[in-house]
Design an enzyme around this catalytic site. Structure first.
Site, PDB file in Angstrom:
ATOM      1  N   GLY A   1       0.799  -1.208   0.000  1.00 28.07           N
ATOM      2  CA  GLY A   1       0.000   0.000   0.000  1.00 28.07           C
ATOM      3  C   GLY A   1       0.836   1.264   0.000  1.00 28.07           C
ATOM      4  O   GLY A   1       0.536   2.228  -0.706  1.00 28.07           O
TER       5      GLY A   1
ATOM      6  N   ARG B   1       7.203   1.847   1.051  1.00 28.57           N
ATOM      7  CA  ARG B   1       7.479   0.410   1.083  1.00 28.57           C
ATOM      8  C   ARG B   1       7.768  -0.119  -0.316  1.00 28.57           C
ATOM      9  O   ARG B   1       8.613  -1.001  -0.494  1.00 28.57           O
ATOM     10  CB  ARG B   1       6.306  -0.327   1.717  1.00 28.57           C
ATOM     11  CG  ARG B   1       6.577  -1.805   1.977  1.00 28.57           C
ATOM     12  CD  ARG B   1       5.559  -2.379   2.927  1.00 28.57           C
ATOM     13  NE  ARG B   1       5.789  -1.930   4.300  1.00 28.57           N
ATOM     14  CZ  ARG B   1       4.932  -2.118   5.295  1.00 28.57           C
ATOM     15  NH1 ARG B   1       3.791  -2.729   5.076  1.00 28.57           N
ATOM     16  NH2 ARG B   1       5.219  -1.703   6.512  1.00 28.57           N
TER      17      ARG B   1
ATOM     18  N   ASP C   1      -1.244  -6.129  14.161  1.00 28.75           N
ATOM     19  CA  ASP C   1      -1.892  -5.771  15.424  1.00 28.75           C
ATOM     20  C   ASP C   1      -3.081  -6.701  15.652  1.00 28.75           C
ATOM     21  O   ASP C   1      -3.488  -7.434  14.742  1.00 28.75           O
ATOM     22  CB  ASP C   1      -2.343  -4.305  15.411  1.00 28.75           C
ATOM     23  CG  ASP C   1      -3.255  -3.991  14.239  1.00 28.75           C
ATOM     24  OD1 ASP C   1      -4.476  -3.983  14.429  1.00 28.75           O
ATOM     25  OD2 ASP C   1      -2.746  -3.759  13.116  1.00 28.75           O
TER      26      ASP C   1
END
Length: 250
Positions: A31, A35, A218
């Site tokens: 996304g 990155r 998470d």
């Protein structure tokens, strides 16, 4: 990494400035544009920048001697559908594997685990728009899914776990609906993210192959989360799995 290609004078599509042939048939899709740049610099060989429209970075190089590209998708279903459609339709791309993060839902999935999305539920209207009167099942290429599952088992032999099952692609990042996640968990949903359903819908419509391979960053129930440094390390593992899937039968 090789020097950047100038894209300012090139008209490609409304959102991608690459020339015909600039993208390889195999594309990794994170996304975050940063990155994408990191993948180009550390994972691909001899990578060159091929687009930078609106700060969405794309590069082409090779991996294991096979041409491979990386292009950021931005955040959310609308953004990923734009870039995936233009890659499949205008640049001859055959396969896209999303490499991203997700939030775990059930206790059986832990932070650092890998989730390979065998289906993507969504609260987006996208699954009802492609065929009038039908809610489509949004699923990946079985060929890519099978290869990724095998690669994940080998990659995680030293620790961690791989889970294969449905994810929930939400249109709402700050969604505060505990009952919704309870209902999804009862129906076997492993994690929540924001792009897989859009990617799978586009691949279905455009005749391409797609897959989402996700690092659990998470946990919705426990509040556990990876640090920024841990995300970088564990993301590399997911990246290797995704690239192996792209190279299926090549």
């Amino acid at each position: 990494m090789a020097g950047n290609a100038s894209t300012s004078s090139v008209t490609g599509t409304p959102h991608i400035a690459a020339r015909p042939g600039d993208f390889a048939p195999l594309v990794l899709m994170p996304g975050d544009p940063r990155r994408a740049r990191r993948i180009a610099e550390t994972f691909l060989e001899d990578a060159r920048q091929v687009t930078d429209v609106r700060g969405i970075l794309g590069y082409t190089g090779s991996h294991r001697g096979v041409p491979m590209s990386v292009l950021a998708s931005g955040m959310g279903i609308p953004s990923v559908t734009i870039y995936a459609t233009e890659l499949f339709r205008h640049y001859g791309v055959r396969r896209i594997v999303r490499v991203g993060t997700a939030g775990a839902i059930p206790a059986s999935v832990s932070v650092r685990d890998v989730v390979i999305a065998s289906a993507a539920h969504t609260d987006s209207s996208l699954s009802r728009l492609l065929v009038d009167g039908v809610t489509l099942s949004l699923a990946p290429s079985y060929r890519l899914l099978r290869t990724a599952a095998g690669a994940a088992e080998r990659e995680l032999s030293g620790g961690g776990a791989v889970h294969i099952g449905p994810v929930f692609s939400s249109d709402h990042f700050y969604l505060d609906r505990p009952a919704l996640f309870d209902a999804l968990e009862r129906r076997g949903t492993l994690a929540v993210e924001m792009e897989a359903a859009g990617l799978y819908a586009v691949a279905c419509a455009e005749g391409g192959e797609a897959l989402a391979v996700l690092t659990v960053s998470d946990h919705l129930r426990t509040g556990d989360a990876l640090t920024a440094e841990e995300r970088a390390t564990d993301f590399d593992r997911t990246l290797r799995i995704a690239a192996t899937a792209l190279l299926t039968d090549i």
